[in-house]
Design a protein around this motif. Structure first.
Motif, PDB file in Angstrom:
ATOM      1  N   ALA A 251       0.835  -1.207   0.000  1.00  0.00           N
ATOM      2  CA  ALA A 251       0.000   0.000   0.000  1.00  0.00           C
ATOM      3  C   ALA A 251       0.867   1.254   0.000  1.00  0.00           C
ATOM      4  O   ALA A 251       0.541   2.248  -0.652  1.00  0.00           O
ATOM      5  CB  ALA A 251      -0.938   0.003   1.196  1.00  0.00           C
TER       6      ALA A 251
ATOM      7  N   ARG B 160       2.567   1.594  -3.549  1.00  0.00           N
ATOM      8  CA  ARG B 160       1.603   2.025  -4.576  1.00  0.00           C
ATOM      9  C   ARG B 160       1.023   3.397  -4.265  1.00  0.00           C
ATOM     10  O   ARG B 160       0.157   3.878  -4.973  1.00  0.00           O
ATOM     11  CB  ARG B 160       0.484   1.011  -4.705  1.00  0.00           C
ATOM     12  CG  ARG B 160       0.955  -0.334  -5.147  1.00  0.00           C
ATOM     13  CD  ARG B 160       1.562  -0.316  -6.501  1.00  0.00           C
ATOM     14  NE  ARG B 160       0.619  -0.922  -7.412  1.00  0.00           N
ATOM     15  CZ  ARG B 160       0.678  -0.796  -8.715  1.00  0.00           C
ATOM     16  NH1 ARG B 160       1.595  -0.068  -9.252  1.00  0.00           N
ATOM     17  NH2 ARG B 160      -0.189  -1.395  -9.479  1.00  0.00           N
ATOM     18  N   GLU B 161       1.503   4.014  -3.180  1.00  0.00           N
ATOM     19  CA  GLU B 161       1.095   5.355  -2.763  1.00  0.00           C
ATOM     20  C   GLU B 161      -0.412   5.459  -2.537  1.00  0.00           C
ATOM     21  O   GLU B 161      -1.060   6.402  -2.967  1.00  0.00           O
ATOM     22  CB  GLU B 161       1.580   6.398  -3.768  1.00  0.00           C
ATOM     23  CG  GLU B 161       3.091   6.462  -3.855  1.00  0.00           C
ATOM     24  CD  GLU B 161       3.586   7.515  -4.820  1.00  0.00           C
ATOM     25  OE1 GLU B 161       2.769   8.272  -5.359  1.00  0.00           O
ATOM     26  OE2 GLU B 161       4.803   7.558  -5.009  1.00  0.00           O
ATOM     27  N   ARG B 162      -0.933   4.456  -1.858  1.00  0.00           N
ATOM     28  CA  ARG B 162      -2.332   4.516  -1.426  1.00  0.00           C
ATOM     29  C   ARG B 162      -2.413   5.474  -0.248  1.00  0.00           C
ATOM     30  O   ARG B 162      -1.408   5.976   0.247  1.00  0.00           O
ATOM     31  CB  ARG B 162      -2.826   3.130  -1.006  1.00  0.00           C
ATOM     32  CG  ARG B 162      -2.667   2.077  -2.063  1.00  0.00           C
ATOM     33  CD  ARG B 162      -3.731   2.218  -3.112  1.00  0.00           C
ATOM     34  NE  ARG B 162      -3.638   1.102  -4.055  1.00  0.00           N
ATOM     35  CZ  ARG B 162      -3.850   1.231  -5.343  1.00  0.00           C
ATOM     36  NH1 ARG B 162      -4.160   2.392  -5.851  1.00  0.00           N
ATOM     37  NH2 ARG B 162      -3.756   0.199  -6.131  1.00  0.00           N
ATOM     38  N   SER B 163      -3.609   5.697   0.224  1.00  0.00           N
ATOM     39  CA  SER B 163      -3.765   6.613   1.344  1.00  0.00           C
ATOM     40  C   SER B 163      -3.071   6.052   2.585  1.00  0.00           C
ATOM     41  O   SER B 163      -2.995   4.841   2.793  1.00  0.00           O
ATOM     42  CB  SER B 163      -5.246   6.847   1.643  1.00  0.00           C
ATOM     43  OG  SER B 163      -5.827   5.678   2.165  1.00  0.00           O
ATOM     44  N   ARG B 164      -2.562   6.945   3.385  1.00  0.00           N
ATOM     45  CA  ARG B 164      -1.890   6.527   4.617  1.00  0.00           C
ATOM     46  C   ARG B 164      -2.878   5.844   5.557  1.00  0.00           C
ATOM     47  O   ARG B 164      -2.529   4.896   6.256  1.00  0.00           O
ATOM     48  CB  ARG B 164      -1.269   7.737   5.299  1.00  0.00           C
ATOM     49  CG  ARG B 164      -0.473   7.394   6.534  1.00  0.00           C
ATOM     50  CD  ARG B 164       0.190   8.605   7.098  1.00  0.00           C
ATOM     51  NE  ARG B 164       1.148   9.149   6.147  1.00  0.00           N
ATOM     52  CZ  ARG B 164       2.462   9.107   6.312  1.00  0.00           C
ATOM     53  NH1 ARG B 164       2.945   8.575   7.390  1.00  0.00           N
ATOM     54  NH2 ARG B 164       3.274   9.612   5.414  1.00  0.00           N
TER      55      ARG B 164
ATOM     56  N   GLY C 275      -5.331   3.949   4.736  1.00  0.00           N
ATOM     57  CA  GLY C 275      -5.512   2.570   4.287  1.00  0.00           C
ATOM     58  C   GLY C 275      -4.375   1.679   4.729  1.00  0.00           C
ATOM     59  O   GLY C 275      -4.589   0.527   5.133  1.00  0.00           O
ATOM     60  N   ALA C 276      -3.155   2.197   4.671  1.00  0.00           N
ATOM     61  CA  ALA C 276      -1.994   1.417   5.110  1.00  0.00           C
ATOM     62  C   ALA C 276      -2.052   1.168   6.615  1.00  0.00           C
ATOM     63  O   ALA C 276      -1.792   0.061   7.086  1.00  0.00           O
ATOM     64  CB  ALA C 276      -0.708   2.137   4.731  1.00  0.00           C
TER      65      ALA C 276
END
Length: 54
Positions: free
Chosen positions: A15, A18-22, A24-25
């Protein structure tokens, strides 16, 4: 349980890469941590009920 912890760390790393939202991680990390804690509690309580000592 080790596989669950490793999978949670791998999903969190993925995550982040892939630079998803923090959020979400962090949520993925907490889900893995709570699942591991639940499994650990289940393991301890089951072993104690069978009369095993730690």
């Amino acid at each position: 349980m080790d596989t669950l912890i490793f999978a949670g760390l791998l999903a969190t790393w993925y995550a982040l890469v892939r630079e998803r939202s923090r959020a979400g991680a962090v949520a993925g990390w907490w889900v893995a941590a709570l699942a591991a804690a639940g499994l650990f509690a289940f393991l301890i309580s089951g072993n104690l009920s069978m009369g095993l000592n730690f």
